[in-house]
Write a protein that holds these residues in place. Structure first.
Motif, short mmCIF file in Angstrom:
data_model
loop_
_atom_site.label_atom_id
_atom_site.label_comp_id
_atom_site.label_asym_id
_atom_site.label_seq_id
_atom_site.Cartn_x
_atom_site.Cartn_y
_atom_site.Cartn_z
N ALA A 143 1.07 -0.99 -0.20
CA ALA A 143 0.28 -0.35 0.03
C ALA A 143 1.07 1.10 -0.09
O ALA A 143 0.62 2.36 -0.83
CB ALA A 143 -0.83 -0.26 1.39
N ARG A 144 1.72 1.58 0.48
CA ARG A 144 2.81 1.85 1.06
C ARG A 144 3.92 2.67 -0.30
O ARG A 144 3.07 3.63 -0.95
CB ARG A 144 3.88 2.39 2.13
CG ARG A 144 2.68 2.76 3.27
CD ARG A 144 3.52 2.86 4.66
NE ARG A 144 4.18 4.09 4.80
CZ ARG A 144 3.88 4.96 5.65
NH1 ARG A 144 2.31 4.66 6.28
NH2 ARG A 144 4.19 6.54 5.13
N GLY A 176 9.19 4.94 0.39
CA GLY A 176 7.60 4.10 0.61
C GLY A 176 6.90 5.22 1.90
O GLY A 176 6.11 4.82 2.11
N THR A 230 2.43 1.79 -3.11
CA THR A 230 1.30 2.32 -4.68
C THR A 230 1.37 4.25 -4.14
O THR A 230 1.16 4.26 -5.51
CB THR A 230 0.18 1.61 -4.57
OG1 THR A 230 0.76 0.24 -4.45
CG2 THR A 230 -0.76 1.53 -4.91
N ALA A 231 1.04 4.09 -2.66
CA ALA A 231 0.25 5.20 -2.58
C ALA A 231 2.09 6.24 -3.07
O ALA A 231 1.21 7.69 -3.07
CB ALA A 231 -0.27 5.94 -0.96
N ALA A 232 2.91 5.99 -3.00
CA ALA A 232 3.96 6.70 -3.16
C ALA A 232 4.45 6.99 -4.93
O ALA A 232 5.57 7.54 -5.11
CB ALA A 232 5.17 6.32 -3.22
N VAL A 238 -6.29 5.78 4.06
CA VAL A 238 -6.62 5.68 2.43
C VAL A 238 -6.45 4.80 1.90
O VAL A 238 -6.05 3.44 2.35
CB VAL A 238 -5.08 6.37 2.30
CG1 VAL A 238 -4.14 6.64 1.01
CG2 VAL A 238 -4.36 7.56 3.36
N THR A 239 -7.08 5.09 0.51
CA THR A 239 -7.71 3.84 0.05
C THR A 239 -6.30 3.58 -1.70
O THR A 239 -6.40 4.68 -2.11
CB THR A 239 -8.96 3.47 -0.49
OG1 THR A 239 -9.72 3.28 0.92
CG2 THR A 239 -9.02 1.81 -1.28
N VAL A 240 -5.71 2.02 -1.63
CA VAL A 240 -5.03 2.77 -3.03
C VAL A 240 -5.44 1.44 -3.88
O VAL A 240 -6.50 0.38 -3.13
CB VAL A 240 -3.54 2.29 -2.44
CG1 VAL A 240 -3.03 3.46 -1.72
CG2 VAL A 240 -2.73 0.88 -1.76
N ARG A 241 -4.80 1.35 -4.99
CA ARG A 241 -5.09 0.61 -5.70
C ARG A 241 -4.48 -0.42 -6.32
O ARG A 241 -3.44 -0.77 -7.54
CB ARG A 241 -6.31 0.35 -7.05
CG ARG A 241 -7.67 0.64 -6.01
CD ARG A 241 -8.87 1.03 -7.46
NE ARG A 241 -10.44 1.06 -6.71
CZ ARG A 241 -11.06 0.03 -6.22
NH1 ARG A 241 -10.64 -1.56 -6.21
NH2 ARG A 241 -12.16 0.02 -5.54
N THR A 288 -7.10 -0.62 1.84
CA THR A 288 -7.55 0.29 2.72
C THR A 288 -7.03 0.05 3.94
O THR A 288 -6.49 -0.32 4.59
CB THR A 288 -8.56 0.97 3.02
OG1 THR A 288 -9.70 0.39 2.15
CG2 THR A 288 -8.73 2.32 4.37
#
Length: 316
Positions: free
Chosen positions: A17-18, A183, A20-22, A53-56, A44
């Motif tokens: 998740a981290r 990340g 991807t969010a970055a 925070v939701t990432v995909r 999430t």
């Protein structure tokens, strides 16, 4: 850099998740219900501030289609590692680096050749050691507090420290530290990854063993003054073992004792896992250190006595 994460649990999910969010996409390898949930709802993460925070991330169970990666993070509980070898092997190319983020004493610990062959406690048939060359492994020790509430929802309570170091040879891992640092992790290239293993092991070992013995939670143990001498003896024996093996843990008894004041920081919860019939990491957290002590010819009288009592109770 092509990155895949095997294991969509608490730690693996947080890493994916981290990254991807970055803007550093990491393919997340999952199976069955978790795979379906993540594809439908995304992943999430509720941070310490409480804002979710939701990432995909890309989610798949087809590692043949993914093909060889530059980096593979293996974030699977120790008892399940051999179950995911079929997913792992297609991701390993000639230059792939494997970053296992596992609890307890990892299967790669004896990879420097000084302690004999594979650890029977965590790699009884040598499948992991045979399948994964030690020189391809970058050991990782995560100090994060994260809970998996549902297959698609994680609660990150705090901590982002990630220590990295080669398990054999002198490979430079600063580029991996930079990757995870981007990340948001406090990623460090450390000179002795085995010392990090012992330091991280102390809380789950001591609280886990006493929890199994007394039926108390870590917080209850930490508030029971009558247990403090036994707790201290357990920690001192493990500290002596790590020093005897040449990789001394960088912690003191009081440091471990205060860990119980931080919810979520002590894992795995061996007592709760055993009570619920889940596959606990007893082998990696308790049995592997005792196997190492036996190989080193070192006695752990307090630890051995408590563990014998636990097994006697379990058999009855």
């Amino acid at each position: 850099m092509k990155v895949a994460v095997i294991g969509a649990g608490a730690v693996g999910g947080l890493i994916a998740a981290r990254l991807t969010a970055a803007g550093l996409p990491a393919a997340l390898v999952a199976r069955r219900r978790t795979l379906d949930t993540l594809r439908r709802d995304g992943l999430t993460v509720e941070g310490p501030s409480g804002r979710p925070v939701t990432v995909r991330p890309e989610v798949t169970d087809d590692t043949l289609a993914l093909g060889p990666q530059d980096v593979v993070v293996l974030a699977v509980p120790s008892p399940l590692l051999t179950d995911v070898l079929d997913l792992l092997l297609p991701l390993l190319g000639p230059k792939t680096r494997l970053v296992p983020v596992v609890g307890g004493i990892p299967w790669w610990y004896p990879a420097d050749g000084s302690l004999g062959g594979p650890l029977k406690a965590v790699d009884p048939r040598g499948l992991l050691s045979d399948a994964i060359p030690a020189e391809r492994i970058v050991g990782a020790v995560a100090r994060v507090a994260v809970e998996r509430r549902t297959p698609g929802y994680l609660r990150h309570l705090g901590g982002l420290r990630l220590a990295l170091g080669p398990v054999a040879g002198q490979e430079n891992v600063k580029d991996l530290a930079a990757l995870f640092g981007a990340g948001g992790f406090n990623a460090l290239a450390v000179p002795d990854i085995r010392a990090e293993v012992w330091t991280a092991l102390l809380p789950p070992f001591a609280f886990g063993l006493l929890g199994l013995t007394t039926g108390k939670t870590a917080q209850e143990i930490a508030h029971d003054g009558a247990l403090q001498p036994t707790f201290a003896a357990v920690v001192e024996e493990v500290l002596a073992l790590s020093a005897a093996l040449g990789h001394p843990a960088t912690a003191k008894v009081e440091d471990v004792w205060t860990m119980a004041q931080h919810p979520g920081r002590i894992r795995p919860a061996l007592r709760a896992d055993v009570a619920a019939g889940r596959r606990a990491e007893i082998e990696a957290v308790l049995d592997a250190p005792l196997e190492l002590a036996k190989r080193a010819g070192l006695s752990l009288p307090t630890v051995t006595g408590l563990l014998s009592a636990v097994r006697a109770d379990t058999q009855h």
